[in-house]
Design a protein around this motif. Structure first.
Motif, PDB file in Angstrom:
ATOM      1  N   GLU A  82       0.823  -1.204   0.000  1.00 13.76           N
ATOM      2  CA  GLU A  82       0.000   0.000   0.000  1.00 13.76           C
ATOM      3  C   GLU A  82       0.864   1.262   0.000  1.00 13.76           C
ATOM      4  O   GLU A  82       0.563   2.244  -0.684  1.00 13.76           O
ATOM      5  N   GLN A  83       1.967   1.239   0.788  1.00  9.75           N
ATOM      6  CA  GLN A  83       2.865   2.388   0.835  1.00  9.75           C
ATOM      7  C   GLN A  83       3.522   2.630  -0.523  1.00  9.75           C
ATOM      8  O   GLN A  83       3.638   3.774  -0.991  1.00  9.75           O
ATOM      9  N   LYS A  84       3.963   1.544  -1.149  1.00  7.57           N
ATOM     10  CA  LYS A  84       4.574   1.669  -2.480  1.00  7.57           C
ATOM     11  C   LYS A  84       3.574   2.208  -3.490  1.00  7.57           C
ATOM     12  O   LYS A  84       3.917   3.027  -4.353  1.00  7.57           O
ATOM     13  N   LEU A  85       2.325   1.752  -3.397  1.00  6.69           N
ATOM     14  CA  LEU A  85       1.299   2.210  -4.329  1.00  6.69           C
ATOM     15  C   LEU A  85       1.031   3.703  -4.156  1.00  6.69           C
ATOM     16  O   LEU A  85       0.857   4.429  -5.147  1.00  6.69           O
ATOM     17  N   LYS A  86       1.021   4.172  -2.900  1.00  6.97           N
ATOM     18  CA  LYS A  86       0.809   5.600  -2.665  1.00  6.97           C
ATOM     19  C   LYS A  86       1.921   6.427  -3.291  1.00  6.97           C
ATOM     20  O   LYS A  86       1.675   7.455  -3.927  1.00  6.97           O
ATOM     21  N   LEU A  87       3.162   5.988  -3.066  1.00  5.97           N
ATOM     22  CA  LEU A  87       4.294   6.698  -3.659  1.00  5.97           C
ATOM     23  C   LEU A  87       4.226   6.683  -5.184  1.00  5.97           C
ATOM     24  O   LEU A  87       4.505   7.682  -5.846  1.00  5.97           O
ATOM     25  N   TYR A  88       3.847   5.528  -5.723  1.00  6.73           N
ATOM     26  CA  TYR A  88       3.736   5.367  -7.180  1.00  6.73           C
ATOM     27  C   TYR A  88       2.702   6.338  -7.746  1.00  6.73           C
ATOM     28  O   TYR A  88       2.939   7.041  -8.730  1.00  6.73           O
ATOM     29  N   LEU A  89       1.536   6.386  -7.109  1.00  3.09           N
ATOM     30  CA  LEU A  89       0.456   7.243  -7.600  1.00  3.09           C
ATOM     31  C   LEU A  89       0.786   8.717  -7.439  1.00  3.09           C
ATOM     32  O   LEU A  89       0.501   9.538  -8.325  1.00  3.09           O
ATOM     33  N   SER A  90       1.407   9.067  -6.302  1.00  2.00           N
ATOM     34  CA  SER A  90       1.744  10.479  -6.097  1.00  2.00           C
ATOM     35  C   SER A  90       2.797  10.947  -7.081  1.00  2.00           C
ATOM     36  O   SER A  90       2.721  12.063  -7.610  1.00  2.00           O
ATOM     37  N   ALA A  91       3.793  10.095  -7.355  1.00  2.00           N
ATOM     38  CA  ALA A  91       4.828  10.459  -8.329  1.00  2.00           C
ATOM     39  C   ALA A  91       4.229  10.587  -9.730  1.00  2.00           C
ATOM     40  O   ALA A  91       4.549  11.533 -10.480  1.00  2.00           O
ATOM     41  N   THR A  92       3.354   9.655 -10.090  1.00  2.74           N
ATOM     42  CA  THR A  92       2.710   9.720 -11.409  1.00  2.74           C
ATOM     43  C   THR A  92       1.880  10.985 -11.552  1.00  2.74           C
ATOM     44  O   THR A  92       1.928  11.668 -12.596  1.00  2.74           O
ATOM     45  N   GLN A  93       1.132  11.325 -10.505  1.00  2.00           N
ATOM     46  CA  GLN A  93       0.302  12.530 -10.541  1.00  2.00           C
ATOM     47  C   GLN A  93       1.161  13.779 -10.673  1.00  2.00           C
ATOM     48  O   GLN A  93       0.835  14.704 -11.434  1.00  2.00           O
TER      49      GLN A  93
END
Length: 567
Positions: free
Chosen positions: A22-33
């Motif tokens: 979940e933490q990795k996914l948050k970082l992934y989504l925030s970086a993509t955004q």
């Protein structure tokens, strides 16, 4: 992964992993955004390179992010000094290599590397070849890397001989390297097929014999690996034949000229151009296909004006010139004759097999005997069985016909999943043999009964046939290409599994059609016969439609010009 035991985890471990994901996914989504926001705002700076690196380093298959990096690099090209730009490119190449370590088969990563190298004034192609060699050392079948190597070799003008030597090294190390064999099949024509290299684009004989020896060594080392067998089949094959007009036929009765070609073509405005000369003068005509579809076809027709068929003159000379194919054919219609033609014989033109020298015949004969020995040791090796059949076709299709049929039977038993393909291939070979026998006999009658045929092919070779017997086969349909048989008078197709006669159309001379014992269900399956003006006898006995009440009246109404309909 294959071969790894599944390790059971406790509930605490599973929960910890879930929280980590979940933490990795948050970082992934925030970086993509953040990347998309910067891109939308036109902020194409080095921070975008840093953000995209975080994501692409873990997931190199995010194609949109590679596009973002290209946009940034194009922007920085106008802002950086040559020294700064060189450092940036060096870092980008290093990053790309790290992405390939994560996924060596990433389309986006290999494409981006091609793009980057293409923009450099002096790329280090030698380094790129070394990179390819390293990745192929890890996975010799990585076709992404093979594609990139071909790109690099072309850009660096690497001699084909060096690339061929590279394939030698990989094949010697492992015969089961399909990519190396394929690359070899691309290199050999470029090395040897110069304008004066021989007829019809064949490899020089010394090269061919050397390759046959190499591939024979491969499949005798590992008979069950398909890579070498496929390459061997390519060697036995042949290039596309030269553009040619195979047959030209003129009918006075139909006032029609028919011509068959070596390949399908589309005649018309903006397409292929055919020029008709009659008695030395050009004649404007409208070209059409026999089936009326006017799609790419091997046979084309045109109607002739009465003046070009005047029987008062001793003869008329017709010449068709294929402009794009740089080919032509001429025939003469003599006074008092109803037809005239000029054709190439399949046996003379080697349409179904290559002409073999004594040396090549000796080598192939030796290979055939060796394959037979191998087949005795490996009786269920389908590649060996198929190669035996192809070698027989290359050596002498008529001499080996009976033996070839026995091998087909064995091959079907060994490889039942491909039984339908093998039936069609067998049908193709038998029809080719029948055409050769017909030509040797110098007749216009073709007997194909009791051959267990499942498909009809090479119908453009039957332009002059008057009688065709297809009885007692396994045909489910008669193809539209049958309309190419402009001289056909009698067609027998009894005891097949034919469900429709849609393929029997526009046959101007057809008088008798015998289709007893098939699967014709409805009168509508016979509608196409109305386009055959001379049809007088139709035998439908043994078809399901004959059981219908009032069928005779329905057929008489559907086909009023047919004087005799047997049900």
């Amino acid at each position: 992964m294959h071969g790894r035991l599944k390790v059971k985890t406790s509930e605490e471990q599973a929960e910890a992993k879930r929280l980590e994901r979940e933490q990795k996914l948050k970082l992934y989504l925030s970086a993509t955004q953040a990347i998309f926001q910067k891109r939308q705002a036109g902020e194409l700076d080095e921070s975008v390179l840093e953000l995209t690196s975080q994501i692409l380093g873990a997931n190199p298959d995010f194609a949109t992010l590679w596009n973002c990096r290209r946009e940034v690099l194009q922007q920085l090209e106008t802002q950086k000094s040559p020294e700064e730009l060189a450092a940036l490119v060096k870092a980008e190449l290093g990053f790309l290599e790290s992405c390939l370590q994560v996924n060596p088969k990433s389309y986006g990563t290999w494409h981006h590397r091609c793009w980057l190298l293409s923009r450099l004034p002096e790329p280090n192609w030698a380094r790129e070849l070394e990179l390819c060699a390293r990745f192929l050392e890890v996975d010799e079948r990585n076709f992404h890397c093979w594609d990139y190597r071909r790109f690099v070799a072309a850009q660096a003008a690497v001699p084909h001989t060096e690339e061929l030597a590279f394939t030698d090294s990989l094949i010697t190390r492992n015969f089961s390297n399909y990519s190396s064999w394929h690359y070899r099949s691309c290199l050999l024509p470029q090395l040897h097929l110069e304008p004066d290299s021989g007829p019809e684009g064949r490899l020089p004989e010394d090269v061919l014999l050397r390759e046959l020896a190499l591939v024979q060594n491969a499949f005798f080392t590992d008979p069950n690996d398909q890579s070498a067998w496929f390459y061997h089949r390519w060697l036995l094959g042949r290039a596309d034949p030269q553009d040619a007009l195979h047959c030209l036929h003129v009918s006075r009765d139909e006032a029609c000229l028919s011509v068959s070609f070596s390949r399908p073509l589309l005649v018309g405005s903006g397409m292929e151009t055919l020029l008709l000369m009659v008695d030395g003068s050009p004649l404007a005509v409208e070209w059409r296909t026999p089936d009326g579809r006017n799609r790419p076809n091997r046979v084309w027709l045109c109607d002739l004006p009465a003046a070009s068929l005047n029987d008062q003159l001793p003869q008329h000379t017709f010449c068709v010139i294929w402009m794009a194919g740089d080919a032509q054919k001429e025939c003469v219609l003599l006074k008092g004759r109803q037809e005239g033609w000029c054709r190439d014989l399949a046996m003379d033109e080697q349409l179904f097999r290559c002409e073999l020298s004594v040396e090549k015949s000796t080598v192939l004969q030796s290979e055939l005997e060796s394959c037979k020995e191998l087949q005795e040791l490996e009786p269920e090796n389908k590649w060996c069985l198929l190669t035996i059949i192809l070698l027989m076709r290359a050596l002498d299709p008529l001499l080996y016909e009976k033996e070839m049929l026995q091998y087909f039977q064995t091959l079907k038993a060994v490889d039942p999943m491909r039984a339908a393909y093998l039936d069609d291939l067998r049908s193709k070979f038998l029809l080719e043999n029948s055409v050769l026998k017909m030509e040797y006999a110098e007749v216009r009658v073709l007997h194909l009964a009791h051959k267990d045929l499942t498909v009809l092919c090479h119908l453009e070779q039957l332009l002059l046939v008057t009688h065709l017997d297809l009885s007692h086969n396994r045909l489910r349909a008669l193809p539209p290409a049958l309309a190419a048989l402009r001289c056909l008078e009698v067609l027998q197709a009894n005891d097949n599994a034919i469900e429709s006669l849609d393929g029997v159309t526009n046959l101007p001379r057809l008088q008798e059609l015998l289709v007893c014992g098939n699967r014709l269900q409805q009168p509508t399956a016979l509608q196409s016969l109305a386009s055959c003006p001379r049809l007088v006898l139709l035998n439908l006995q043994g078809n399901p439609l004959c059981q219908a009440v009032g069928i005779s009246e329905q057929l008489a109404k559907l086909l009023p010009s047919v004087s005799s309909i047997l049900t």
